[in-house]
Motif scaffolding. Structure first.
Motif, PDB file in Angstrom:
ATOM      1  N   SER A 136     126.220 -14.257  40.037  1.00  0.00           N
ATOM      2  CA  SER A 136     126.181 -14.195  38.571  1.00  0.00           C
ATOM      3  C   SER A 136     125.542 -12.910  38.063  1.00  0.00           C
ATOM      4  O   SER A 136     125.666 -12.569  36.879  1.00  0.00           O
ATOM      5  CB  SER A 136     125.403 -15.393  38.016  1.00  0.00           C
TER       6      SER A 136
ATOM      7  N   THR B 231     125.583  -9.645  40.102  1.00  0.00           N
ATOM      8  CA  THR B 231     126.254  -8.435  40.569  1.00  0.00           C
ATOM      9  C   THR B 231     127.438  -8.778  41.451  1.00  0.00           C
ATOM     10  O   THR B 231     127.490  -9.867  42.027  1.00  0.00           O
ATOM     11  CB  THR B 231     125.290  -7.543  41.370  1.00  0.00           C
ATOM     12  N   THR B 232     128.328  -7.832  41.546  1.00  0.00           N
ATOM     13  CA  THR B 232     129.457  -7.952  42.469  1.00  0.00           C
ATOM     14  C   THR B 232     129.469  -6.779  43.435  1.00  0.00           C
ATOM     15  O   THR B 232     130.485  -6.507  44.088  1.00  0.00           O
ATOM     16  CB  THR B 232     130.791  -7.986  41.688  1.00  0.00           C
TER      17      THR B 232
ATOM     18  N   PRO C  66     138.907  -6.837  40.266  1.00  0.00           N
ATOM     19  CA  PRO C  66     138.945  -6.815  38.801  1.00  0.00           C
ATOM     20  C   PRO C  66     140.256  -6.201  38.327  1.00  0.00           C
ATOM     21  O   PRO C  66     140.882  -5.402  39.033  1.00  0.00           O
ATOM     22  CB  PRO C  66     137.741  -5.965  38.421  1.00  0.00           C
TER      23      PRO C  66
ATOM     24  N   ALA D 292     135.657   0.391  35.711  1.00  0.00           N
ATOM     25  CA  ALA D 292     135.017   1.031  34.563  1.00  0.00           C
ATOM     26  C   ALA D 292     135.587   2.421  34.288  1.00  0.00           C
ATOM     27  O   ALA D 292     135.642   2.882  33.148  1.00  0.00           O
ATOM     28  CB  ALA D 292     133.499   1.111  34.788  1.00  0.00           C
TER      29      ALA D 292
ATOM     30  N   SER E  10     129.762 -12.699  36.568  1.00  0.00           N
ATOM     31  CA  SER E  10     129.327 -12.172  35.267  1.00  0.00           C
ATOM     32  C   SER E  10     130.484 -11.561  34.494  1.00  0.00           C
ATOM     33  O   SER E  10     130.460 -11.449  33.272  1.00  0.00           O
ATOM     34  CB  SER E  10     128.221 -11.125  35.479  1.00  0.00           C
ATOM     35  N   THR E  11     131.507 -11.151  35.228  1.00  0.00           N
ATOM     36  CA  THR E  11     132.677 -10.539  34.601  1.00  0.00           C
ATOM     37  C   THR E  11     133.642 -11.577  34.066  1.00  0.00           C
ATOM     38  O   THR E  11     134.650 -11.248  33.446  1.00  0.00           O
ATOM     39  CB  THR E  11     133.413  -9.656  35.620  1.00  0.00           C
ATOM     40  N   GLY E  12     133.361 -12.843  34.334  1.00  0.00           N
ATOM     41  CA  GLY E  12     134.253 -13.900  33.874  1.00  0.00           C
ATOM     42  C   GLY E  12     135.252 -14.320  34.915  1.00  0.00           C
ATOM     43  O   GLY E  12     135.987 -15.302  34.706  1.00  0.00           O
ATOM     44  N   ASP E  13     135.374 -13.599  36.015  1.00  0.00           N
ATOM     45  CA  ASP E  13     136.277 -14.017  37.089  1.00  0.00           C
ATOM     46  C   ASP E  13     135.641 -15.142  37.900  1.00  0.00           C
ATOM     47  O   ASP E  13     134.458 -15.460  37.758  1.00  0.00           O
ATOM     48  CB  ASP E  13     136.610 -12.819  37.987  1.00  0.00           C
TER      49      ASP E  13
END
Length: 490
Positions: free
Chosen positions: A52, A54-55, A82, A86, A133-136
């Motif tokens: 939740s 970092t990836t 992703p 970025a 955290s990115t929603g994935d």
């Protein structure tokens, strides 16, 4: 019956054990599986905080290796690529740890958003979806070895099997004991019926076991008592024929002998002899047809006063003794002496012995009857001053007289012997101090052994009687150890 009961109990117990043990074993296996996968879910949740935040591959790698399953190579994290990085470039998917599940299974869990368990080589893989955290959606894979899924199941099944076997063995043992309790009374009843059929009339069955068998035992014992009573009545009838008929015949024969000479006297004596012969034949026939009743014990309360019976019979024979000029001596009947012998049987035995004295000794021969109570036995001595008995052993075996023998049915001493042996006593013949025969009847009061009387009590009785006879000529005695005089009694 016993083995049938054991088989039924074995079958029922086995069915009960199977009905309970098999479902319980399956429940134990499910519980072990649930425990293993619950631990796997807990281990998967340990990596969720890191996902939740970092990836990053390095940080996730350190987080995975810091856990126990990650350090053992059982934890893997699958992070999807992703859509756009970025800097505007497309990202790549991350697979940290040792993958065991197929990409298809991982993708299915990611899309469905629900945890899943899939079978892999060597065990199972728990696939747990976790939000990033990115929603994935990332998928955490925890490997559960097959040994942990069935941990403790084999031991539990062995315990259940042991308990089941113990229950079966215990139930069989209990059924066997119950079967023995049921079968043994039935076997005793069958054996007693066979013994009774073979003539052992003293056979009785213990009234124990199940209610039905107790009732059968009570009925059997009642039947046996009735059989014994019927045979005892028949035996008493034979004894009555032997002595109630022979006693007046003896008197008649002795009176006929005093009629002198002449045709009428000879005819009278011949008629008496013929009548005596016919009575002997009737009695002998009744005895041969009568079943053996040895071993019949006197029932509770059976018995009589020996002194009273002896006084009564001596009163009967004293009249004939006075006519023949015989001196009669009687001693030891001044007090009550209870013996376990029925009154008719004792009277028949006394008549047999006293009748022998009158039939087989000359007129004027003295005789005596002496009674002694030694505590556990009563001794009746019948003595005379006649010629004695040449062969006492043969005389005691008078149950089988020679064909054509006149004046003897063979019942005399045989009946006396049976009366004595029915109480545990015996009958002995010897020489009396009067010079003739002494017949000693040993009557046990409590089932006394004859051998005991021969070894101890008999000697004391002999010495005591010997001293008393030296002072009182009315008594008789002697253990019968001297050789007998020639002659014969029946």
């Amino acid at each position: 019956m016993r083995w049938a009961l054991v088989k039924v109990c074995l079958a029922v117990t086995a069915m009960v054990v199977i009905a309970f043990a098999v479902p319980l074993g399956l429940v134990i296996r499910e519980m072990a599986s649930d425990r293993a996968f619950s631990d796997a879910e807990r281990q998967a949740a340990m990596i969720a905080p890191a996902l939740s935040i970092t990836t990053d591959r390095e940080e996730l790698t350190r987080a995975v290796l810091s856990t126990e399953p990650g350090d053992r190579g059982r934890l893997a994290v699958h992070v999807p690529a992703p859509e756009k990085a970025a800097d505007g470039t497309a990202g790549e998917a991350l697979d940290i740890g040792t993958r065991r599940a197929t990409p298809k299974d991982v993708e299915t869990v990611r899309v469905a958003g629900r945890a899943s368990i899939t079978e892999v080589t060597g065990g199972f893989a728990l696939l747990q979806p976790t939000a990033l955290s990115t929603g994935d959606i990332a998928v955490v894979e925890v490997f559960v070895p097959e040994g942990e899924v069935s941990n403790g199941v084999a031991t539990a099944w062995l315990i259940l099997a042991g308990v089941g076997v113990a229950l079966i063995v215990g139930s069989v043992a209990v059924a066997d004991r119950l079967g023995v309790r049921m079968v043994q009374p039935a076997q005793r009843l069958a054996g007693a019926a066979q013994d009774l059929g073979e003539g052992r009339l003293g056979t009785r069955v213990p009234e124990e076991g199940p209610t039905e068998l107790r009732s059968a035992a009570v009925a059997f014992n009642s039947m046996a008592d009735q059989v014994v009573q019927l045979l005892a009545n028949e035996r008493e009838l034979a004894a009555d024929l032997s002595h109630r008929l022979r006693t007046p015949l003896t008197v008649l024969r002795l009176n006929a002998a005093s009629l002198g000479e002449g045709p009428a006297a000879d005819q009278t004596r011949a008629a008496v002899e013929q009548l005596e012969h016919e009575v002997d034949t009737i009695i002998r026939t009744a005895r041969e047809q009568r079943p053996q009743t040895q071993g019949i014990q006197a029932g509770a309360g059976a018995g009589c006063d020996a002194s009273e019976v002896i006084r009564e019979r001596m009163g009967f024979w004293s009249a004939l003794a006075e006519d023949e000029g015989r001196e009669v001596r009687l001693a030891g009947v001044d007090r009550t002496v209870r013996i376990p012998v029925a009154r008719p049987e004792l009277a028949a035995a006394l008549d047999a012995l006293l009748g022998n004295v009158f039939r087989h000794t000359p007129e004027g021969t003295a005789f005596a009857v002496d009674v002694h109570h030694s505590g556990d036995a009563v001794i009746v001595l019948v003595s005379d001053a006649g010629p004695g008995i040449a062969d006492p052993k043969t005389a005691l075996a008078r149950g089988a007289t020679k064909p054509g023998a006149v004046g003897s049915t063979g019942l005399g001493l045989d009946i006396v012997r049976r009366v004595a042996e029915s109480t545990g006593g015996d009958l002995r013949i010897g020489r009396s101090v009067l010079g003739g025969t002494e017949v000693r009847i040993w009557i046990g009061l409590h089932g006394s052994s004859p051998e005991r009387g021969r070894r101890g009590h008999g000697r004391r009785v002999t010495r005591r009687f010997g001293r008393r006879r030296s002072k009182e000529p009315r008594a008789t005695a002697g253990p019968g150890s001297h050789p007998p005089h020639p002659g014969s009694h029946h």
